[in-house]
Every structure is written in structure tokens, then in C-alpha cells.
Design a protein around this motif. Structure first.
Motif, short mmCIF file in Angstrom:
data_model
loop_
_atom_site.label_atom_id
_atom_site.label_comp_id
_atom_site.label_asym_id
_atom_site.label_seq_id
_atom_site.Cartn_x
_atom_site.Cartn_y
_atom_site.Cartn_z
N VAL A 1 -2.94 6.55 -10.14
CA VAL A 1 -4.89 6.00 -10.02
C VAL A 1 -5.29 7.15 -10.44
CG1 VAL A 1 -4.01 4.06 -8.08
CG2 VAL A 1 -5.22 6.99 -7.98
N ILE A 2 -5.18 7.90 -10.52
CA ILE A 2 -6.39 9.30 -11.08
C ILE A 2 -5.97 9.34 -12.33
CG2 ILE A 2 -6.22 12.17 -11.48
CD1 ILE A 2 -5.70 12.29 -8.13
N ALA A 3 -4.82 9.37 -13.03
CA ALA A 3 -4.13 9.13 -14.37
C ALA A 3 -4.48 7.99 -15.15
CB ALA A 3 -2.34 9.70 -14.44
N VAL A 4 -4.48 6.57 -14.65
CA VAL A 4 -5.28 5.67 -15.77
C VAL A 4 -5.91 5.69 -15.49
CG1 VAL A 4 -4.93 3.19 -14.81
CG2 VAL A 4 -3.32 4.22 -14.42
N PRO A 5 -6.66 6.18 -16.60
CA PRO A 5 -7.90 5.72 -17.28
C PRO A 5 -9.21 4.13 -17.13
CG PRO A 5 -6.92 6.27 -19.10
CD PRO A 5 -6.55 5.19 -18.25
N GLY A 6 -10.01 5.24 -15.77
CA GLY A 6 -11.03 4.57 -15.61
C GLY A 6 -10.91 3.80 -14.10
N ALA A 7 -9.90 4.07 -14.14
CA ALA A 7 -8.90 3.03 -12.14
C ALA A 7 -10.30 3.67 -10.77
CB ALA A 7 -7.61 3.16 -12.08
N MET A 8 -10.43 4.53 -11.34
CA MET A 8 -10.97 4.88 -9.45
C MET A 8 -12.78 4.46 -9.78
SD MET A 8 -8.59 6.64 -7.56
CE MET A 8 -10.12 7.09 -6.12
N ALA B 1 -13.09 1.66 -11.54
CA ALA B 1 -13.47 0.20 -11.23
C ALA B 1 -13.74 -0.52 -9.80
CB ALA B 1 -12.20 -0.29 -11.86
N GLY B 2 -13.65 -2.07 -9.85
CA GLY B 2 -14.64 -2.41 -8.85
C GLY B 2 -13.32 -2.66 -7.98
N LEU B 3 -13.23 -4.14 -6.77
CA LEU B 3 -13.05 -4.46 -6.32
C LEU B 3 -12.80 -5.72 -7.38
CD1 LEU B 3 -14.12 -3.84 -2.45
CD2 LEU B 3 -12.01 -3.12 -3.76
N THR B 4 -13.37 -6.60 -8.16
CA THR B 4 -13.26 -7.24 -8.66
C THR B 4 -12.47 -7.38 -9.83
OG1 THR B 4 -15.81 -7.11 -9.34
CG2 THR B 4 -15.02 -9.14 -7.15
N ASP B 5 -12.63 -5.83 -10.41
CA ASP B 5 -11.64 -5.82 -11.59
C ASP B 5 -10.63 -5.58 -11.67
OD1 ASP B 5 -10.32 -4.24 -13.81
OD2 ASP B 5 -12.52 -2.97 -14.28
N SER B 6 -10.02 -5.49 -12.33
CA SER B 6 -8.47 -6.02 -12.62
C SER B 6 -7.25 -4.85 -12.77
CB SER B 6 -7.36 -6.99 -14.08
OG SER B 6 -8.08 -6.79 -14.99
N LEU B 7 -8.43 -3.53 -13.29
CA LEU B 7 -8.13 -2.66 -13.16
C LEU B 7 -7.56 -1.89 -12.07
CD1 LEU B 7 -7.80 0.10 -15.16
CD2 LEU B 7 -9.35 0.65 -15.46
#
Length: 152
Positions: free
Chosen positions: A98-105, A107-113
Motif C-alpha cells: 500500500v505504500i509502494a502503489v502510487p497514490g494508494a495512501m 486515495a479516499g474510501l470511494t476510490d478504487s485505488l
């Protein structure tokens, strides 16, 4: 003549890893959902997810041990001995993904990321923890310590 009774090592390791993943997933998802909803920064978010993963992971082991008649103190020691390495491996992988995926941390709760990176982290954690659990169980360690008290 081989009179092997009981599940195979691979099956036992698979079941132990699923068991561990269940607790880790509950804690990881709950921790990241709560911290994202509260707009926490990355470090406290990851720490909450890790703490909750250990709490739920140990909890899923403690319940059946105590219900099976093991005194609480012995059940806690058994759960810690049985699950710490597996939960630790899973949490290292979950957090790293989750740290390595760009933007994952961010991302909001409604975001598929958010959900996609979380799902990916749990799959990777399972794949990495499975051979670790197999190795431990083959040596009478890890989840094998629980088998004398209850079935997986």
C-alpha cells in the motif's frame, strides 16, 4: 506401508495461512478505513492497521483455544508463539504494497485505488506467508503449536 493420517503439510499450511489472512485482513481493512476516514497521515494509518491486524489475528486463535479449555494465560502464549511470524510477514507485505502503489495512501474510501491496492496487498501477503507457514509447520512451529489444542 504409509499410514499417514490427517491433512497434508501443504493443506495445513494453506489453512493456517487463510486463518492468519482472515485476522490480518480484518485488522488491515478496519485500520485503513478508520484512518482514511479520519484523514490521518501515512505513518499513524499504517501503525493502526498493523496493531489491529495483530489484535484480530491473535483473537481468531485465542477464541477457540479458550473455548477448548486452555487457560487464558496459556492461550495467549500459544497464540503469540503460533501466529507472530505469520502475521508479521503478512503485515510487512501489506504495508509495503500500500505504500509502494502510487497514490494508494492518499486515495479516499470511494476510490478504487484504495480498495484495489488493499486487495493486492492481501493477495501478495498470502503468497509470501504461505511458504513461511509451511516451513514453520514442518518444524513443529507456527500454527502447528495450535493443533494439539484445536483443529485449524
Amino acid at each position: 506401508m504409509n499410514h499417514h493420517v490427517g491433512p497434508s503439510l501443504n493443506r495445513t499450511a494453506f489453512q493456517a495461512t487463510v486463518h492468519c489472512l482472515t485476522g490480518c485482513a480484518i485488522g488491515e481493512v478496519l485500520g485503513l478505513v478508520v484512518s482514511t476516514a479520519l484523514a490521518w497521515h501515512d505513518v499513524p494509518s499504517i501503525l493502526l492497521a498493523i496493531v489491529l491486524a495483530f489484535v484480530f489475528g491473535y483473537g481468531l486463535t485465542l477464541g477457540p483455544l479458550v473455548a477448548g479449555g486452555l487457560p487464558a494465560r496459556a492461550a495467549v502464549r500459544t497464540a503469540i508463539a503460533a501466529d507472530s511470524v505469520s502475521i508479521g510477514v503478512m503485515e510487512i507485505m501489506d504495508s509495503a504494497i500500500v505504500i509502494a502503489v502510487p497514490g494508494a495512501m492518499a486515495a479516499g474510501l470511494t476510490d478504487s485505488l484504495f480498495w484495489g491496492s488493499l486487495a493486492l496487498s492481501l493477495v501478495v501477503a498470502f503468497v509470501v506467508a504461505l511458504p513461511v507457514n509451511r516451513w514453520l509447520i514442518a518444524r513443529g512451529l507456527g500454527h502447528a503449536l495450535v493443533h494439539e489444542h484445536h483443529a485449524v
